[in-house]
Design an enzyme around this catalytic site. Structure first.
Site, PDB file in Angstrom:
ATOM      1  N   ARG A  45       1.830  11.654  26.783  1.00 16.61           N
ATOM      2  CA  ARG A  45       2.425  10.534  27.530  1.00 16.61           C
ATOM      3  C   ARG A  45       1.877   9.173  27.111  1.00 16.61           C
ATOM      4  O   ARG A  45       2.460   8.154  27.404  1.00 16.61           O
ATOM      5  CB  ARG A  45       2.178  10.736  29.022  1.00 16.61           C
ATOM      6  CG  ARG A  45       3.297  11.566  29.643  1.00 16.61           C
ATOM      7  CD  ARG A  45       3.184  11.607  31.123  1.00 16.61           C
ATOM      8  NE  ARG A  45       1.889  12.164  31.501  1.00 16.61           N
ATOM      9  CZ  ARG A  45       1.535  12.428  32.745  1.00 16.61           C
ATOM     10  NH1 ARG A  45       2.369  12.189  33.720  1.00 16.61           N
ATOM     11  NH2 ARG A  45       0.363  12.937  33.021  1.00 16.61           N
ATOM     12  N   HIS A 174      -5.272  34.622  24.373  1.00 19.09           N
ATOM     13  CA  HIS A 174      -6.145  34.431  23.205  1.00 19.09           C
ATOM     14  C   HIS A 174      -7.111  35.593  22.985  1.00 19.09           C
ATOM     15  O   HIS A 174      -7.644  35.757  21.903  1.00 19.09           O
ATOM     16  CB  HIS A 174      -6.868  33.068  23.248  1.00 19.09           C
ATOM     17  CG  HIS A 174      -8.037  33.011  24.173  1.00 19.09           C
ATOM     18  ND1 HIS A 174      -7.915  32.788  25.515  1.00 19.09           N
ATOM     19  CD2 HIS A 174      -9.364  33.139  23.954  1.00 19.09           C
ATOM     20  CE1 HIS A 174      -9.108  32.789  26.067  1.00 19.09           C
ATOM     21  NE2 HIS A 174     -10.011  32.992  25.141  1.00 19.09           N
ATOM     22  N   LYS A 178      -8.825  37.948  19.211  1.00 14.18           N
ATOM     23  CA  LYS A 178     -10.232  38.196  18.869  1.00 14.18           C
ATOM     24  C   LYS A 178     -10.341  39.422  17.970  1.00 14.18           C
ATOM     25  O   LYS A 178      -9.681  40.429  18.204  1.00 14.18           O
ATOM     26  CB  LYS A 178     -11.069  38.364  20.149  1.00 14.18           C
ATOM     27  CG  LYS A 178     -11.106  37.060  20.978  1.00 14.18           C
ATOM     28  CD  LYS A 178     -12.051  37.171  22.138  1.00 14.18           C
ATOM     29  CE  LYS A 178     -11.916  35.990  23.081  1.00 14.18           C
ATOM     30  NZ  LYS A 178     -12.907  34.940  22.927  1.00 14.18           N
ATOM     31  N   GLU A 212     -19.171  35.311  31.954  1.00 13.22           N
ATOM     32  CA  GLU A 212     -19.320  33.944  31.444  1.00 13.22           C
ATOM     33  C   GLU A 212     -20.531  33.287  32.086  1.00 13.22           C
ATOM     34  O   GLU A 212     -20.845  33.560  33.249  1.00 13.22           O
ATOM     35  CB  GLU A 212     -18.081  33.122  31.785  1.00 13.22           C
ATOM     36  CG  GLU A 212     -16.817  33.636  31.148  1.00 13.22           C
ATOM     37  CD  GLU A 212     -15.672  32.654  31.371  1.00 13.22           C
ATOM     38  OE1 GLU A 212     -15.495  31.764  30.537  1.00 13.22           O
ATOM     39  OE2 GLU A 212     -14.994  32.775  32.397  1.00 13.22           O
ATOM     40  N   ASP A 231      -6.788  34.190  36.800  1.00 13.58           N
ATOM     41  CA  ASP A 231      -7.186  33.469  35.591  1.00 13.58           C
ATOM     42  C   ASP A 231      -7.599  34.421  34.459  1.00 13.58           C
ATOM     43  O   ASP A 231      -7.356  34.137  33.297  1.00 13.58           O
ATOM     44  CB  ASP A 231      -8.359  32.534  35.937  1.00 13.58           C
ATOM     45  CG  ASP A 231      -8.794  31.667  34.768  1.00 13.58           C
ATOM     46  OD1 ASP A 231      -7.915  31.066  34.112  1.00 13.58           O
ATOM     47  OD2 ASP A 231     -10.008  31.579  34.494  1.00 13.58           O
ATOM     48  N   HIS A 236      -6.330  38.582  30.221  1.00 18.34           N
ATOM     49  CA  HIS A 236      -7.293  39.082  29.239  1.00 18.34           C
ATOM     50  C   HIS A 236      -7.743  40.527  29.512  1.00 18.34           C
ATOM     51  O   HIS A 236      -7.709  41.375  28.621  1.00 18.34           O
ATOM     52  CB  HIS A 236      -8.527  38.183  29.183  1.00 18.34           C
ATOM     53  CG  HIS A 236      -8.204  36.728  28.987  1.00 18.34           C
ATOM     54  ND1 HIS A 236      -7.169  36.309  28.197  1.00 18.34           N
ATOM     55  CD2 HIS A 236      -8.777  35.599  29.471  1.00 18.34           C
ATOM     56  CE1 HIS A 236      -7.124  34.976  28.211  1.00 18.34           C
ATOM     57  NE2 HIS A 236      -8.082  34.527  28.971  1.00 18.34           N
ATOM     58  N   LYS A 336     -17.775  33.982  36.590  1.00 19.19           N
ATOM     59  CA  LYS A 336     -18.375  32.769  36.031  1.00 19.19           C
ATOM     60  C   LYS A 336     -19.790  32.628  36.577  1.00 19.19           C
ATOM     61  O   LYS A 336     -20.118  33.168  37.619  1.00 19.19           O
ATOM     62  CB  LYS A 336     -17.536  31.554  36.408  1.00 19.19           C
ATOM     63  CG  LYS A 336     -16.133  31.609  35.780  1.00 19.19           C
ATOM     64  CD  LYS A 336     -15.530  30.240  35.618  1.00 19.19           C
ATOM     65  CE  LYS A 336     -14.146  30.305  35.023  1.00 19.19           C
ATOM     66  NZ  LYS A 336     -14.124  30.510  33.582  1.00 19.19           N
TER      67      LYS A 336
HETATM   68  C1  BG6 Z   1      -9.401  31.277  29.723  1.00 20.57           C
HETATM   69  C2  BG6 Z   1      -9.713  31.051  31.175  1.00 20.57           C
HETATM   70  O1  BG6 Z   1      -8.169  31.907  29.584  1.00 20.57           O
HETATM   71  O2  BG6 Z   1     -10.416  32.084  29.141  1.00 20.57           O
HETATM   72  C3  BG6 Z   1     -11.090  30.400  31.343  1.00 20.57           C
HETATM   73  O3  BG6 Z   1      -8.722  30.208  31.754  1.00 20.57           O
HETATM   74  C4  BG6 Z   1     -12.147  31.205  30.615  1.00 20.57           C
HETATM   75  O4  BG6 Z   1     -11.428  30.266  32.720  1.00 20.57           O
HETATM   76  C5  BG6 Z   1     -11.726  31.501  29.184  1.00 20.57           C
HETATM   77  O5  BG6 Z   1     -13.349  30.446  30.631  1.00 20.57           O
HETATM   78  C6  BG6 Z   1     -12.684  32.482  28.542  1.00 20.57           C
HETATM   79  O6  BG6 Z   1     -12.372  32.612  27.184  1.00 20.57           O
HETATM   80  P1  BG6 Z   1     -13.501  33.050  26.131  1.00 20.57           P
HETATM   81  O7  BG6 Z   1     -12.756  33.184  24.850  1.00 20.57           O
HETATM   82  O8  BG6 Z   1     -14.518  31.938  26.123  1.00 20.57           O
HETATM   83  O9  BG6 Z   1     -14.077  34.322  26.641  1.00 20.57           O
END
Ligand code: BG6
Length: 484
Positions: A45, A174, A178, A212, A231, A236, A336
């Protein structure tokens, strides 16, 4: 086959683009893998020209590309491809500028990467179409989270499908990018030795941990509405679970692989209000210390509405009701501000039914430990004789390392490099199909409904621990423990 691609990033000046996408694209250039990319057009934007955007990208890359990978000659080549166009994603009139730029030098393939709020995905797709930016060979990449429940996910998918066919829709998780997650398939289906024992006759339990150290960082607003279940587990952890549990696909074709993954998700037994207490734990971090540093609790950090109903930790006992896995618990946990950052899959095999040795029978299990991060390793935990002259034969654990950490060999890469490359090349294997995401949401919705009905509390845990004590109990009542 090797047609040129224009990549357009919506949210091009946002956090994901800055931290992940632009660095990953730099790395692809560095490795000589980006020759198909004609232009990378960031949209946002803010009013700025491409020169200013390049200067900002240059400064950010100094932070997000490791110093050892920085090469000024690579940057000079890379920055020639970078462009910026001001587009307010919700304003249809702004798309004209983008179409003009795209049409000024037409690449046969257009790849639209949506790294904005998912609520905008439908709007962006329809504005792109109205502005004539979508041509015959156009693809769209969608970042997670795809909605916050099945209904909202379904709605987004419908809106996107109005413009892009399923074969042109790339939903990112994502974790699938990996290296060790992809290695799960290689190890499972490449080793005749493992194949016969990958079932409920031999496997006692499976554990998937994504731990994490970081807190919610600057994303508290999003996170307070989302929580760890939506999340992390919805995407994942369930993607990893489906790769561990799926039947062998008939080929490595994306359709065959995704057909098998979705079947696993369909077999997940819903969690209900009656069993939510035995099968799930929610937690939220309080103040504490991570790696010796004092940190605040979630509620102190984030003064967000309804934050006290948000979990930053979840542990689940999942059941997959099919022939292969009936009776094998899949323990999942993620959180977390835990004591250390690691992601791991542990396949624990059954104990011997009778032991000849002087050990505690609990010590006598084989485990396959698949470490996704920070190292990328796979090891098989076996037993052999404890050396020495003791009269009784005792066993000791020995780890067989099946892989070397690619980081040690200098061949490690970020998941986004893999996924961007696949999207550029049109390979959907590592992307989630619509029915996969929706089926995953169906199971997650069952848990959310169960929590609401049962009034499942969010239990506090100190930052720097491995979550609430109830998570230990979830596994301990079955006579097992988390592998740590
Ligand atoms: C993301 C989440 O999809 O994955 C985050 O929204 C999280 O909250 C992250 O921290 C963790 O990814 P990675 O690759 O660091 O384990």
């Amino acid at each position: 086959m090797n047609d040129k691609v224009d990549l357009v990033i919506f949210g091009g000046t946002g956090d994901l683009s800055t931290r992940k996408l632009l660095p990953a694209l730099y790395q692809l250039h560095r490795h000589g893998l980006a020759e198909r990319l004609q232009r990378i057009i960031a949209t946002g934007r803010r009013e700025m020209d491409s020169e200013t955007f390049r200067n900002e990208a240059h400064a950010n890359l100094q932070t997000f590309v490791p110093a050892k990978d920085w090469d000024t000659a690579v940057w000079e080549g890379y920055c020639q491809h970078l462009h910026y166009v001001r587009v307010d994603a919700s304003d249809g009139g702004d798309y004209e500028n983008l179409t003009q730029l795209l049409n000024a030098d037409v690449a046969p393939i257009r790849l639209f990467y949506l790294a904005t709020l998912p609520a905008l995905y439908g709007t962006i797709c329809s504005h792109l179409q109205q502005a004539g930016a979508v041509q015959e060979q156009s693809r769209v990449v969608l970042e997670k989270p795809l909605g916050h429940d099945l209904a909202s996910c379904h709605e987004i998918n419908l809106q996107v499908a109005d413009v892009f066919g399923e074969e042109d829709t790339f939903r990112i998780d994502h974790y699938l990018g990996k290296e060790t997650v992809q290695n799960v398939m290689a190890v499972r289906f490449g080793n005749p030795l493992l194949h016969p024992v990958w079932n409920n006759t031999f496997v006692d339990n499976v554990q998937i941990t994504v731990a994490e150290e970081i807190g919610v960082e600057g994303r508290g607003d999003y996170y307070a509405k989302t929580g760890a279940l939506r999340d992390m587990v919805q995407n994942h952890l369930l993607q990893v679970l489906s790769l561990v549990a799926m039947e062998p696909p008939t080929s490595l074709d994306p359709t065959d692989i995704r057909d098998e993954k979705v079947k696993v998700l369909r077999c997940l037994e819903p969690i209900t209000a009656d069993n939510a207490k035995e099968r799930s734990v929610r937690g939220r971090y309080d103040a504490g210390a991570v790696r010796g540093e004092a940190v605040k609790g979630f509620l102190e950090e984030a003064e967000y509405k309804d934050a006290d109903a948000t979990e930053t930790f979840v542990a689940l006992k999942a059941s997959i009701n099919n022939w292969r896995w009936a009776g094998v618990p899949f323990y999942l946990r993620t959180g977390k501000r835990l004591s250390r950052r690691y992601s791991e899959i542990v396949i624990e095999f059954k104990k011997l039914s009778f032991s000849l040795f002087a050990n505690d029978p609990n010590e006598l299990t084989n485990k396959l430990v698949i470490r996704i991060q920070p190292e990328e390793t796979i090891s098989l935990h076996t037993l052999n004789k404890k050396p020495g002259l003791t009269r009784k034969l005792r066993l000791q654990p020995v780890e067989l390392h099946l892989t070397e950490d690619p980081a040690q060999k200098g061949v490690s890469y970020d998941a986004y490099e893999r996924l961007l490359l696949d999207a550029i090349n049109g390979d959907q294997t590592l992307f989630m199909r619509r029915d996969e995401v929706e089926t995953a949401w169906r199971w997650i919705d069952s848990i959310i409904a169960a929590w609401e009905e049962a009034g499942t509390p969010v239990k506090p845990y100190n930052s720097g621990t491995m979550g609430p004590g109830a998570a230990t109990a979830l596994v301990a009542v079955d006579g097992r423990s988390w592998y740590e």
